[in-house]
Motif scaffolding. Structure first.
Motif, mmCIF file in Angstrom:
data_model
loop_
_atom_site.group_PDB
_atom_site.id
_atom_site.type_symbol
_atom_site.label_atom_id
_atom_site.label_comp_id
_atom_site.label_asym_id
_atom_site.label_seq_id
_atom_site.Cartn_x
_atom_site.Cartn_y
_atom_site.Cartn_z
ATOM 1 N N UNK A 116 65.804 48.443 72.711
ATOM 2 C CA UNK A 116 64.601 48.293 73.530
ATOM 3 C C UNK A 116 63.940 46.945 73.249
ATOM 4 N N UNK A 117 63.945 46.527 71.977
ATOM 5 C CA UNK A 117 63.422 45.208 71.642
ATOM 6 C C UNK A 117 64.135 44.109 72.413
ATOM 7 N N UNK A 118 65.470 44.204 72.510
ATOM 8 C CA UNK A 118 66.237 43.220 73.270
ATOM 9 C C UNK A 118 65.843 43.246 74.747
ATOM 10 N N UNK A 119 65.653 44.437 75.283
ATOM 11 C CA UNK A 119 65.277 44.564 76.699
ATOM 12 C C UNK A 119 63.923 43.909 76.967
ATOM 13 N N UNK A 120 62.950 44.192 76.105
ATOM 14 C CA UNK A 120 61.612 43.640 76.321
ATOM 15 C C UNK A 120 61.600 42.120 76.205
ATOM 16 N N UNK A 121 62.407 41.575 75.309
ATOM 17 C CA UNK A 121 62.477 40.117 75.189
ATOM 18 C C UNK A 121 63.168 39.524 76.415
ATOM 19 N N UNK A 122 64.188 40.205 76.937
ATOM 20 C CA UNK A 122 64.824 39.717 78.169
ATOM 21 C C UNK A 122 63.797 39.577 79.291
ATOM 22 N N UNK A 123 62.910 40.536 79.406
ATOM 23 C CA UNK A 123 61.905 40.507 80.466
ATOM 24 C C UNK A 123 60.820 39.466 80.198
ATOM 25 N N UNK A 124 60.525 39.242 78.918
ATOM 26 C CA UNK A 124 59.421 38.338 78.566
ATOM 27 C C UNK A 124 59.844 36.885 78.405
ATOM 28 N N UNK A 125 61.131 36.627 78.239
ATOM 29 C CA UNK A 125 61.636 35.281 77.925
ATOM 30 C C UNK A 125 61.205 34.237 78.954
ATOM 31 N N UNK A 126 60.663 33.129 78.428
ATOM 32 C CA UNK A 126 60.310 31.971 79.261
ATOM 33 C C UNK A 126 60.719 30.707 78.502
ATOM 34 N N UNK A 127 61.112 29.635 79.230
ATOM 35 C CA UNK A 127 61.563 28.408 78.565
ATOM 36 C C UNK A 127 60.536 27.791 77.614
ATOM 37 N N UNK A 128 59.216 28.008 77.873
ATOM 38 C CA UNK A 128 58.204 27.377 77.029
ATOM 39 C C UNK A 128 58.000 28.106 75.703
ATOM 40 N N UNK A 129 58.614 29.278 75.532
ATOM 41 C CA UNK A 129 58.392 30.065 74.321
ATOM 42 C C UNK A 129 59.116 29.452 73.119
ATOM 43 N N UNK A 130 58.628 29.794 71.951
ATOM 44 C CA UNK A 130 59.260 29.347 70.706
ATOM 45 C C UNK A 130 60.163 30.440 70.161
ATOM 46 N N UNK A 131 61.054 30.058 69.258
ATOM 47 C CA UNK A 131 61.909 31.046 68.599
ATOM 48 C C UNK A 131 61.060 32.063 67.832
#
Length: 543
Positions: free
Chosen positions: A297-312
């Protein structure tokens, strides 16, 4: 019937008590841990004793310690989650001074109101009896004065000491418990051969003098990797002997050195528990599956939230927030979030790139839930869409993982998933012109494909043919760091896909399948709206 009623009443009362004070109620039951002790005892030889120590408290800096984490073997056998404790298991019943029989005892931290005011409530010896089910539970100080005659046993089983115990200055901390055991048992670390030295010694002892040239080849191969082999006087004497008589003399000394010099054994406990922990019970699989699903579920939520401006670091935080939201106590291991070339560093944990841009982001993370650890990796495009080159590499790894999972069947060799995956990767790299032949040696896939999973992220096991109810990872990858000997268009692409596979008699079961794996499914998931899209914090760098 009356006994059953009171047992059920006690379990219900304990569960109600935990629920009322707000603590989790889904830890493994005390019956599980007792069953594991009984199973271990059944494997012990006659007239033997096992001594298992809790983990030490480790210092982070100055007067701040790391969050305590129990030794997995100690937890497996006891359910006890505090430091400064020791478990003793006897192969047969013992008799105390009052004529009472017992075959195990646990020694735990003593209740202390002042210490508990600062660091939380302790279970104490009475809690070890009521909550963990021990009949014979004592304070740690009692172990110091137990006068157990360890020398009367044919074998005393322990795990190899790492000797990273600090003296905390109290009475009966882990430093004192280990020190007392060493004195009572006559423990001598110089009595043990390293695994590499034992391997060489056994080859010398079992090989006829006329075939000694074969052993010398083994020595030459091993001593390049292990300094203690190179410096060992007996091995050197054997290797450099000019005559058969001198070599025979060295062989006799080595054969003698193979004989145990002590009754304290550092191999049996670790090996036996490793074999037991490899195959999971139904109770274990329930907790492990939950840890894995939380991670998916953590992977799923990050897939939805991912944006190029985000940091690692931000992406790491989203994963770990999901873990905490589900009540997972810890991460199972340091989280890996690597964008672009950082993904080529296999154990990259700095996670300090401030903007992931349009690169692939490799995310290898796992929640720890009630002691059991997941290990799930997804690699996704920060932009939401794979480039042509990214997709080409990704799809090879996906095909390799499918082959590895298919090979994960009961009875197959432990290396079967890796072999199947490696064949697909080499075929795919050849088709892209990244390698020149199927048998070309390269470093684009430098690691194995599988390990056991459980109380440790790299759980112990036999690494023999796969057994039903064990859980392994299948994690092929391709890593093409900057400067690789191939077309520059591939540089900085790193892909790893990792899933947690339950081995069953009916075939492999992917416990982490909720997190999308195909390139098309990932892009579809990344197109969905995230609950975090409107979560914007103030800019602290503005005046």
């Amino acid at each position: 019937m009356k006994k059953l009623f009171f047992a059920l009443f006690a379990l219900t009362f304990l569960a109600i008590g935990n629920a009322q004070d707000g603590t989790p109620t889904d830890y493994l039951p005390k019956e599980f841990h007792k069953g594991r002790r009984d199973a271990f005892r059944s494997k012990m030889p006659q007239n033997s004793v096992a001594v298992v120590f809790a983990n030490p408290i480790r210092n982070r800096a100055n007067d701040v310690d790391y969050v305590f984490h129990q030794d997995p073997n100690f937890y497996y056998l006891t359910g006890y989650r505090e430091p400064n404790a020791v478990l003793v298991i006897f192969s047969e019943d013992q008799t105390d001074a009052n004529g009472n029989t017992y075959n195990e005892a646990i020694y735990v931290q003593e209740r202390n109101p002042t210490a508990e005011m600062w660091n939380g409530k302790r279970l104490g010896k009475e809690g070890a009896k009521t909550q963990l089910g021990f009949v014979h539970a004592y304070n740690g100080a009692d172990f110091l004065n137990s006068k157990i005659d360890f020398k009367k046993f044919d074998k005393v089983f322990i795990e190899k000491f790492k000797d990273d115990y600090r003296d905390l200055g109290g009475n009966a901390d882990i430093f004192d418990l280990v020190k007392s055991f060493k004195k009572q048992s006559g423990y001598n670390p110089d009595s043990y051969l390293s695994r590499a030295k034992k391997y060489v010694y056994e080859n010398v002892a079992s090989t006829p003098i006329e075939s000694s040239a074969n052993v010398v080849q083994i020595i030459n191969r091993v001593e390049g990797r292990f300094q203690d082999i190179k410096e060992d006087k007996l091995i050197k004497q054997y290797k450099e002997a000019k005559t058969d008589a001198l070599r025979k003399e060295a062989k006799q000394k080595i054969t003698l050195a193979l004989k145990p010099q002590t009754n304290v054994d550092i191999d049996f406990l670790t090996g036996t528990l490793g074999g037991m922990r490899e195959v999971k019970t139904a109770e274990e699989l329930k907790l492990l599956t939950k840890a894995i699903r939380i991670s998916a579920v953590g992977q799923i939520e990050v897939m939805k939230a991912m944006k190029p401006h985000m940091s690692e670091t931000e992406l790491q935080g989203i994963h770990e927030f999901v873990y905490k939201k589900y009540g997972a106590e810890y991460e199972g291991y340091p989280s890996i979030v690597g964008a672009g070339n950082n993904g080529c560093i296999l154990h990259y944990i700095e996670n300090n790139r401030t903007r992931v841009g349009h690169d692939l982001v490799l995310m290898d993370l796992g929640a720890e839930y009630r002691g059991y650890t997941a290990d799930v990796t997804r690699t996704i495009p920060a932009s939401g869409k794979f480039t042509k080159e990214q997709k080409a590499i990704y799809d090879i790894v996906y095909k390799a993982q499918e082959a590895g999972i298919k090979a994960s069947v009961a009875g197959a060799s432990f290396g079967a998933p890796g072999q199947a995956a490696r064949e697909e990767i080499n075929k795919g790299l050849l088709a892209l012109g990244i390698i020149k032949s199927l048998d070309e040696r390269h470093n684009y896939f430098p690691h194995g494909t599988s390990h056991y999973l459980g109380l440790d992220v790299h759980d112990p096991g036999t690494y023999q043919p796969l057994r039903a109810n064990s859980v392994i990872t299948v994690e092929p990858g391709i890593y093409i760091p900057d400067g690789s000997p191939c077309d520059k268009k591939w540089w900085g692409i790193a892909v790893r896909i990792e899933d947690d596979i339950l081995i069953t008699e009916k075939g492999p079961v992917n416990l982490s399948k909720e997190a999308p794996r195909t390139s098309s499914a990932i892009e579809k998931m990344m197109a969905q709206k995230s609950v975090l899209d409107e979560f914007v914090l103030p800019d602290l760098d503005k005046d």
